[in-house]
Design an enzyme around this catalytic site. Sequence first.
Site, PDB file in Angstrom:
ATOM      1  CG  HIS B 111      44.977  60.001 -38.682  1.00 32.52           C
ATOM      2  ND1 HIS B 111      44.934  61.160 -37.954  1.00 32.52           N
ATOM      3  CD2 HIS B 111      44.275  60.239 -39.815  1.00 32.52           C
ATOM      4  CE1 HIS B 111      44.237  62.063 -38.618  1.00 32.52           C
ATOM      5  NE2 HIS B 111      43.826  61.544 -39.755  1.00 32.52           N
ATOM      6  CG  ASP B 188      42.834  55.779 -34.904  1.00 33.30           C
ATOM      7  OD1 ASP B 188      41.594  55.891 -34.971  1.00 33.30           O
ATOM      8  OD2 ASP B 188      43.622  56.467 -35.576  1.00 33.30           O
ATOM      9  CD  GLN B 191      39.300  55.810 -42.099  1.00 35.50           C
ATOM     10  OE1 GLN B 191      38.383  55.285 -42.728  1.00 35.50           O
ATOM     11  NE2 GLN B 191      39.586  57.084 -42.205  1.00 35.50           N
ATOM     12  CE  LYS B 214      37.823  59.771 -39.830  1.00 40.35           C
ATOM     13  NZ  LYS B 214      38.327  60.543 -40.971  1.00 40.35           N
ATOM     14  CB  CYS B 351      46.113  63.048 -41.486  1.00 39.47           C
ATOM     15  SG  CYS B 351      45.235  64.554 -41.814  1.00 39.47           S
TER      16      CYS B 351
HETATM   17  C1  LIG Z   1      42.661  56.373 -38.786  1.00 43.16           C
HETATM   18  C2  LIG Z   1      42.205  57.710 -38.345  1.00 43.16           C
HETATM   19  N1  LIG Z   1      42.427  58.112 -37.097  1.00 43.16           N
HETATM   20  C3  LIG Z   1      42.013  59.307 -36.644  1.00 43.16           C
HETATM   21  C4  LIG Z   1      41.356  60.181 -37.447  1.00 43.16           C
HETATM   22  C5  LIG Z   1      40.951  61.517 -36.894  1.00 43.16           C
HETATM   23  O1  LIG Z   1      39.572  61.655 -36.857  1.00 43.16           O
HETATM   24  P1  LIG Z   1      38.917  63.049 -36.586  1.00 43.16           P
HETATM   25  O2  LIG Z   1      39.457  63.987 -37.604  1.00 43.16           O
HETATM   26  O3  LIG Z   1      37.460  62.816 -36.739  1.00 43.16           O
HETATM   27  O4  LIG Z   1      39.277  63.459 -35.199  1.00 43.16           O
HETATM   28  C6  LIG Z   1      41.096  59.824 -38.762  1.00 43.16           C
HETATM   29  C7  LIG Z   1      40.406  60.755 -39.675  1.00 43.16           C
HETATM   30  O5  LIG Z   1      40.877  61.166 -40.685  1.00 43.16           O
HETATM   31  C8  LIG Z   1      41.534  58.558 -39.221  1.00 43.16           C
HETATM   32  O6  LIG Z   1      41.317  58.172 -40.481  1.00 43.16           O
END
Ligand SMILES: Cc1ncc(COP(=O)(O)O)c(C=O)c1O
Lengths: 142, 395
Positions: B111, B188, B191, B214, B351
């Site tokens: 991401h 990370d 998900q 999430k 993203c």
């Molecule tokens: C794999 C992954 N990492 C990081 C994020 C970022 O999360 P947040 O927008 O809650 O900071 C997301 C959210 O879209 C994600 O799907």
Amino acid sequence: MSDLNNLYRQVIMDHYKNPRNKGLVGDANYKKFHVKNPSCGDDITVQTKVADGTIQDVKHDGTGCSICCSSASVMSETLMGKKVTEAEDIIDNYYNMIKGKEYDEDLDMGDAIVYSGVANFPARVKCATVAWQAAEESLKNE
Amino acid sequence: MYKKDFPVLNKGITYLDSGASSLKPSIVMEAMNDYYNNYGVNVHRGVYEISHIATEMYEAARERVAGFINADTEEVVFTRGASSSLNIVASSYGLANVNEGDEIILSELEHHSHLLPWQNVAKVKKAKLVYIPLTKEGRITVDNFKSVLSDKTKVVALTYVSNVMGYVSPLDEIINIAHQNEIVVSVDAAQAAPHKKIDVKKLDCDFLSFSAHKMCGPTGVGVLYGKKELLNSMDPIEFGGDMNDDVGLYDATFKDAPYKFETGTMPIAEVIGFKTAVEYLESIGMDEIQRHEKTLRDYAVEKMLKIDGVKVYNKDSETGILAFNIENVHPHDAASVFDKNGVCLRAGHHCAQPLVNWLGEVATLRASFYIYNTKEDVDKFIESVIEARDFFGQF
Ligand SMILES: Cc1ncc(COP(=O)(O)O)c(C=O)c1O
């Protein structure tokens, strides 16, 4: 007419499949502006050539969804031959129509009028305005 | 069966965008309202009863969330969300420990919130970003990880579950190998945490980041898990109230982790709501959640594969994410058909531009399933897929 048929009018899909004035030119008399909507990948460049306060030519190129690409084609036809001041009025009126605000239905906007259905799909406003924003910027300071 | 717990679903929508943000059950909002209505004051500061209650509730949430991932309580830092957590790892640990010529291993599945902080470290420190080659399916494998591992590798930064493809990365083995080479691993888990049981002790990761929103929790709060020694060795990246011990005119000392990373007034209500969210998920059971999502996904994939003119990018994925496109229909055009039918899903690059480029597309559609979805939701989704294909096919 259903919302969907109202959004995707035949005219729109026709401009999408057969875009008019597409392709940029390497001519210093044109001004150029590039607008990108990073969230969906819409990416449009518009070129305008103005002489004596009148738009002589409009070109566009880029990628995106049907609403975005077709609106570039429609915009180019709508603004071609107009005075810059007229074009500015049309652009403002178009934004108002797309955003569901009050707009002047009598102002001649050519085929651009068929985008009125976008107002029912707020998520698509950006798609329908990318090319027009590029034109607006390209015409600035003319 | 869980639909009734989620007020937004009373609107009659079919919500298939939990990968972006899940819906929140009413008990989470009730917990937050309870804070605001009954003890809505600051924490760690007041010397009166309700401030004490607020502090206890805030810290109880830390303990509960720590339990959720089997961490020690002081290893859980509350942040603004996964993005913020991932940035702390890169900006604090990364900038201090990565040097010129070092290598940082990432994947194209990352991401932007995991990619850009390390891009910054690489630029500032003149380090090199190295990408694990993905398989034809788009997966990270242990062998491909080994192929880019070198004696220059300093950090491995990988997603646990891809937000576009839903693949689970083989982290157990990767982390094991990384540690044999004294390499630190940042995971990370944005998900992963909502969908599968995570045990940080077993996984042995050094850092793990995720967001409450999430996983049935509120927006504006997330977690940075870090191993105690690591967190304590790191410098804060934000300075201010609450994170210090002793403040003089020219110098100050800071609290131990997690507090040194939590300056200013934190999202207290959200932290308290987060605790309720975690309790809600655990009352259902993470294994049950995973099983439920998988059932829906398999059901959806089976139907999708029978539809002509539909391309599924991740048919064998193990979690509740379905990545697809309708042939000759731009995802944003298709999205309006779903929108009209009250089916909420994601269209775009999610993203994760490098991955969407890797797929050779400008954008994709993504349906993601969670605990409140049902087979009827899938049926409604499939009807919209067919409608979109047929509608655009007529021109
Ligand atoms: C794999 C992954 N990492 C990081 C994020 C970022 O999360 P947040 O927008 O809650 O900071 C997301 C959210 O879209 C994600 O799907």
